[in-house]
Scaffold this motif. Structure first.
Motif, PDB file in Angstrom:
ATOM      1  N   SER A 229      -4.472  14.981   2.577  1.00 42.30           N
ATOM      2  CA  SER A 229      -3.579  14.998   1.416  1.00 42.30           C
ATOM      3  C   SER A 229      -2.714  13.749   1.378  1.00 42.30           C
ATOM      4  CB  SER A 229      -2.680  16.239   1.449  1.00 42.30           C
ATOM      5  OG  SER A 229      -3.432  17.411   1.322  1.00 42.30           O
ATOM      6  N   ILE A 230      -2.197  13.375   2.527  1.00 44.01           N
ATOM      7  CA  ILE A 230      -1.361  12.179   2.605  1.00 44.01           C
ATOM      8  C   ILE A 230      -2.187  10.939   2.250  1.00 44.01           C
ATOM      9  CG2 ILE A 230      -0.063  10.670   4.171  1.00 44.01           C
ATOM     10  CD1 ILE A 230       0.756  13.264   5.680  1.00 44.01           C
ATOM     11  N   GLY A 231      -3.362  10.810   2.851  1.00 38.53           N
ATOM     12  CA  GLY A 231      -4.220   9.652   2.588  1.00 38.53           C
ATOM     13  C   GLY A 231      -4.663   9.583   1.136  1.00 38.53           C
ATOM     14  N   GLY A 232      -5.010  10.723   0.570  1.00 43.73           N
ATOM     15  CA  GLY A 232      -5.435  10.755  -0.831  1.00 43.73           C
ATOM     16  C   GLY A 232      -4.322  10.370  -1.781  1.00 43.73           C
ATOM     17  N   TYR A 233      -3.134  10.860  -1.500  1.00 39.64           N
ATOM     18  CA  TYR A 233      -1.990  10.551  -2.355  1.00 39.64           C
ATOM     19  C   TYR A 233      -1.631   9.067  -2.252  1.00 39.64           C
ATOM     20  CZ  TYR A 233       2.240  11.539  -5.002  1.00 39.64           C
ATOM     21  OH  TYR A 233       3.207  11.560  -5.979  1.00 39.64           O
ATOM     22  N   ILE A 234      -1.712   8.509  -1.035  1.00 40.11           N
ATOM     23  CA  ILE A 234      -1.446   7.080  -0.857  1.00 40.11           C
ATOM     24  C   ILE A 234      -2.458   6.266  -1.656  1.00 40.11           C
ATOM     25  CG2 ILE A 234      -1.565   5.167   0.802  1.00 40.11           C
ATOM     26  CD1 ILE A 234      -0.297   7.062   2.857  1.00 40.11           C
ATOM     27  N   THR A 235      -3.726   6.664  -1.583  1.00 34.21           N
ATOM     28  CA  THR A 235      -4.768   5.951  -2.324  1.00 34.21           C
ATOM     29  C   THR A 235      -4.495   6.001  -3.821  1.00 34.21           C
ATOM     30  OG1 THR A 235      -6.381   6.442  -0.605  1.00 34.21           O
ATOM     31  CG2 THR A 235      -7.246   5.817  -2.779  1.00 34.21           C
ATOM     32  N   ARG A 236      -4.145   7.174  -4.332  1.00 35.53           N
ATOM     33  CA  ARG A 236      -3.840   7.293  -5.760  1.00 35.53           C
ATOM     34  C   ARG A 236      -2.671   6.399  -6.150  1.00 35.53           C
ATOM     35  NH1 ARG A 236      -3.074  12.829  -5.207  1.00 35.53           N
ATOM     36  NH2 ARG A 236      -5.023  13.412  -4.275  1.00 35.53           N
TER      37      ARG A 236
ATOM     38  N   LEU B 283      -1.639   3.637  -4.617  1.00 39.03           N
ATOM     39  CA  LEU B 283      -2.021   2.229  -4.556  1.00 39.03           C
ATOM     40  C   LEU B 283      -2.877   1.830  -5.752  1.00 39.03           C
ATOM     41  CD1 LEU B 283      -2.820   1.883  -0.742  1.00 39.03           C
ATOM     42  CD2 LEU B 283      -0.856   0.932  -1.975  1.00 39.03           C
ATOM     43  N   VAL B 284      -3.793   2.711  -6.167  1.00 39.01           N
ATOM     44  CA  VAL B 284      -4.607   2.428  -7.347  1.00 39.01           C
ATOM     45  C   VAL B 284      -3.722   2.336  -8.581  1.00 39.01           C
ATOM     46  CG1 VAL B 284      -6.371   3.389  -8.885  1.00 39.01           C
ATOM     47  CG2 VAL B 284      -6.743   3.380  -6.418  1.00 39.01           C
ATOM     48  N   GLN B 285      -2.769   3.239  -8.699  1.00 41.68           N
ATOM     49  CA  GLN B 285      -1.853   3.221  -9.841  1.00 41.68           C
ATOM     50  C   GLN B 285      -1.039   1.926  -9.867  1.00 41.68           C
ATOM     51  OE1 GLN B 285       1.361   6.124  -9.729  1.00 41.68           O
ATOM     52  NE2 GLN B 285       1.165   6.434 -11.932  1.00 41.68           N
ATOM     53  N   MET B 286      -0.578   1.488  -8.694  1.00 40.24           N
ATOM     54  CA  MET B 286       0.182   0.244  -8.621  1.00 40.24           C
ATOM     55  C   MET B 286      -0.686  -0.939  -9.037  1.00 40.24           C
ATOM     56  SD  MET B 286       2.183   1.028  -5.046  1.00 40.24           S
ATOM     57  CE  MET B 286       2.757  -0.637  -4.780  1.00 40.24           C
ATOM     58  N   ALA B 287      -1.940  -0.964  -8.591  1.00 40.59           N
ATOM     59  CA  ALA B 287      -2.851  -2.051  -8.947  1.00 40.59           C
ATOM     60  C   ALA B 287      -3.145  -2.046 -10.445  1.00 40.59           C
ATOM     61  CB  ALA B 287      -4.150  -1.925  -8.160  1.00 40.59           C
TER      62      ALA B 287
ATOM     63  N   LEU C  79       2.775   0.066   4.262  1.00 40.75           N
ATOM     64  CA  LEU C  79       1.893   1.231   4.258  1.00 40.75           C
ATOM     65  C   LEU C  79       2.432   2.346   5.151  1.00 40.75           C
ATOM     66  CD1 LEU C  79      -1.582  -0.516   4.349  1.00 40.75           C
ATOM     67  CD2 LEU C  79      -0.603   0.791   2.453  1.00 40.75           C
ATOM     68  N   GLU C  80       3.001   1.953   6.275  1.00 39.21           N
ATOM     69  CA  GLU C  80       3.601   2.938   7.179  1.00 39.21           C
ATOM     70  C   GLU C  80       4.769   3.647   6.493  1.00 39.21           C
ATOM     71  OE1 GLU C  80       3.391   4.836  10.867  1.00 39.21           O
ATOM     72  OE2 GLU C  80       2.045   3.348  10.033  1.00 39.21           O
ATOM     73  N   GLN C  81       5.611   2.892   5.795  1.00 36.88           N
ATOM     74  CA  GLN C  81       6.732   3.466   5.064  1.00 36.88           C
ATOM     75  C   GLN C  81       6.232   4.405   3.963  1.00 36.88           C
ATOM     76  OE1 GLN C  81       9.972   3.353   5.653  1.00 36.88           O
ATOM     77  NE2 GLN C  81      10.405   4.627   3.874  1.00 36.88           N
ATOM     78  N   MET C  82       5.177   3.980   3.271  1.00 41.38           N
ATOM     79  CA  MET C  82       4.611   4.804   2.204  1.00 41.38           C
ATOM     80  C   MET C  82       4.078   6.116   2.763  1.00 41.38           C
ATOM     81  SD  MET C  82       1.680   3.894  -0.619  1.00 41.38           S
ATOM     82  CE  MET C  82       2.603   2.523  -1.307  1.00 41.38           C
ATOM     83  N   LYS C  83       3.498   6.077   3.955  1.00 39.20           N
ATOM     84  CA  LYS C  83       2.965   7.288   4.587  1.00 39.20           C
ATOM     85  C   LYS C  83       4.089   8.309   4.792  1.00 39.20           C
ATOM     86  CE  LYS C  83       1.883   7.004   8.909  1.00 39.20           C
ATOM     87  NZ  LYS C  83       1.187   6.664  10.143  1.00 39.20           N
TER      88      LYS C  83
END
Length: 70
Positions: free
Chosen positions: A49-56, A58-62, A18-22
């Motif tokens: 923006s960073i948090g929202g993009y990470i969430t998107r 992760l949802v896409q990966m799931a 998650l840190e790397q993804m950030k």
């Protein structure tokens, strides 16, 4: 009923990923993250923006993983 477990990372080993993804997301968005790890001077908009993009992401990966189970 309240949970005795606090909200946080469910799988501790995922913290590094998650840190790397950030940092990857921040770079893609053109946002410079401080090297010292202090985010107090960052704008709420940039961090959101960073948090929202990470969430998107992760949802896409799931969704991609779940689509393989059909």
């Amino acid at each position: 009923m309240a949970s005795s477990q606090s909200r946080g990372i469910v799988v501790p080993q995922a913290r590094a990923a998650l840190e790397q993804m950030k940092y990857e997301v921040a770079q893609e968005l053109g946002i410079q993250l401080p090297q010292d790890g202090y985010y107090g001077n960052m704008t709420t908009r940039d961090m959101g923006s960073i948090g929202g993009y990470i969430t998107r992401r992760l949802v896409q990966m799931a969704e991609q993983q779940l689509s393989g189970y059909r």
